[in-house]
Design a protein around this motif. Sequence first.
Motif, PDB file in Angstrom:
ATOM      1  N   VAL A 120      31.922 -43.239   1.129  1.00 18.20           N
ATOM      2  CA  VAL A 120      31.713 -43.872   2.425  1.00 18.20           C
ATOM      3  C   VAL A 120      32.730 -45.008   2.551  1.00 18.20           C
ATOM      4  O   VAL A 120      33.039 -45.686   1.574  1.00 18.20           O
ATOM      5  CB  VAL A 120      30.262 -44.389   2.593  1.00 18.20           C
ATOM      6  CG1 VAL A 120      29.952 -45.506   1.627  1.00 18.20           C
ATOM      7  CG2 VAL A 120      29.986 -44.833   4.013  1.00 18.20           C
ATOM      8  N   SER A 121      33.277 -45.164   3.759  1.00 18.69           N
ATOM      9  CA  SER A 121      34.245 -46.234   4.003  1.00 18.69           C
ATOM     10  C   SER A 121      34.036 -46.753   5.416  1.00 18.69           C
ATOM     11  O   SER A 121      33.385 -46.112   6.233  1.00 18.69           O
ATOM     12  CB  SER A 121      35.676 -45.718   3.828  1.00 18.69           C
ATOM     13  OG  SER A 121      35.945 -44.681   4.746  1.00 18.69           O
ATOM     14  N   GLU A 122      34.589 -47.929   5.671  1.00 17.84           N
ATOM     15  CA  GLU A 122      34.488 -48.491   7.016  1.00 17.84           C
ATOM     16  C   GLU A 122      35.819 -49.098   7.417  1.00 17.84           C
ATOM     17  O   GLU A 122      36.629 -49.488   6.571  1.00 17.84           O
ATOM     18  CB  GLU A 122      33.369 -49.521   7.121  1.00 17.84           C
ATOM     19  CG  GLU A 122      33.574 -50.766   6.308  1.00 17.84           C
ATOM     20  CD  GLU A 122      32.417 -51.749   6.482  1.00 17.84           C
ATOM     21  OE1 GLU A 122      32.725 -52.942   6.617  1.00 17.84           O
ATOM     22  OE2 GLU A 122      31.264 -51.326   6.466  1.00 17.84           O
TER      23      GLU A 122
ATOM     24  N   LEU B 177      27.607 -53.203   8.383  1.00 15.98           N
ATOM     25  CA  LEU B 177      28.638 -52.460   9.088  1.00 15.98           C
ATOM     26  C   LEU B 177      29.667 -53.457   9.602  1.00 15.98           C
ATOM     27  O   LEU B 177      29.410 -54.183  10.570  1.00 15.98           O
ATOM     28  CB  LEU B 177      28.033 -51.680  10.261  1.00 15.98           C
ATOM     29  CG  LEU B 177      26.943 -50.676   9.903  1.00 15.98           C
ATOM     30  CD1 LEU B 177      26.365 -50.052  11.160  1.00 15.98           C
ATOM     31  CD2 LEU B 177      27.486 -49.614   8.978  1.00 15.98           C
ATOM     32  N   CYS B 178      30.791 -53.549   8.934  1.00 18.88           N
ATOM     33  CA  CYS B 178      31.861 -54.476   9.311  1.00 18.88           C
ATOM     34  C   CYS B 178      31.320 -55.892   9.483  1.00 18.88           C
ATOM     35  O   CYS B 178      31.606 -56.576  10.464  1.00 18.88           O
ATOM     36  CB  CYS B 178      32.578 -53.991  10.565  1.00 18.88           C
ATOM     37  SG  CYS B 178      33.325 -52.353  10.379  1.00 18.88           S
ATOM     38  N   GLY B 179      30.475 -56.316   8.555  1.00 22.85           N
ATOM     39  CA  GLY B 179      29.957 -57.675   8.551  1.00 22.85           C
ATOM     40  C   GLY B 179      28.613 -57.863   9.224  1.00 22.85           C
ATOM     41  O   GLY B 179      28.016 -58.931   9.131  1.00 22.85           O
ATOM     42  N   VAL B 180      28.093 -56.863   9.899  1.00 24.88           N
ATOM     43  CA  VAL B 180      26.792 -56.956  10.550  1.00 24.88           C
ATOM     44  C   VAL B 180      25.770 -56.257   9.656  1.00 24.88           C
ATOM     45  O   VAL B 180      25.832 -55.040   9.471  1.00 24.88           O
ATOM     46  CB  VAL B 180      26.810 -56.307  11.953  1.00 24.88           C
ATOM     47  CG1 VAL B 180      25.427 -56.367  12.596  1.00 24.88           C
ATOM     48  CG2 VAL B 180      27.848 -56.978  12.844  1.00 24.88           C
ATOM     49  N   GLU B 181      24.855 -57.050   9.093  1.00 26.41           N
ATOM     50  CA  GLU B 181      23.862 -56.497   8.171  1.00 26.41           C
ATOM     51  C   GLU B 181      22.852 -55.622   8.895  1.00 26.41           C
ATOM     52  O   GLU B 181      22.311 -56.003   9.929  1.00 26.41           O
ATOM     53  CB  GLU B 181      23.142 -57.623   7.430  1.00 26.41           C
ATOM     54  CG  GLU B 181      24.031 -58.326   6.448  1.00 26.41           C
ATOM     55  CD  GLU B 181      23.290 -59.342   5.591  1.00 26.41           C
ATOM     56  OE1 GLU B 181      22.064 -59.229   5.440  1.00 26.41           O
ATOM     57  OE2 GLU B 181      23.963 -60.249   5.085  1.00 26.41           O
TER      58      GLU B 181
END
Length: 186
Positions: free
Chosen positions: A64-66, A44-48
Amino acid sequence: MKSRENRPYAGYRRLTVGLGVLSFVLLISACSEPTQQYETPKALCGVEVPTDVLDPLLPEGEVVSERSEAASGVKRCYVSVDDKVALSTSIEWYEAETPIAEIASKTIGVDPGDKVTPDKRYSYSGKGGAGLIRCEDSSTIDKDVDGDLYATVRVGGDSVDASVALKMVQAYTTAVPAAGDCEVDL
């Protein structure tokens, strides 16, 4: 004894019943197919975050997008399914020793009356929660900062099982340091 005149109707009746049953089975199998056409993100935005923890929180859909935003010591991540926010997270600084219930009270959809883990590190409900981030390498934290770093997770849409939300809050909170987010300037 049955007459031979009724035999053609018996075959027709069996055929009609058979086709009805087949139609019903096909209808049920079509309705039970999952409609999640996207792959669950691994981060999620670089946090696994483990996909088996994230997947139960995301609705069915096609895409799905972020999107991430960072400003004033707060880093937010929005995960959308078919252009509707399904999950949001934040990483932000609060004054040192701020109770987890107070952090929760500042998160939309999370309530200060939510459950708190025995170690008082996490607050959670079916709408999300908050967790205290423990940064192992204190050299990444500015010495002038007198505060604690917290993560919040908010579930969009309907509530989920609180234990599922807690797993997500714990996974996200513990993954933040590995993502390099133990910094003052998020």
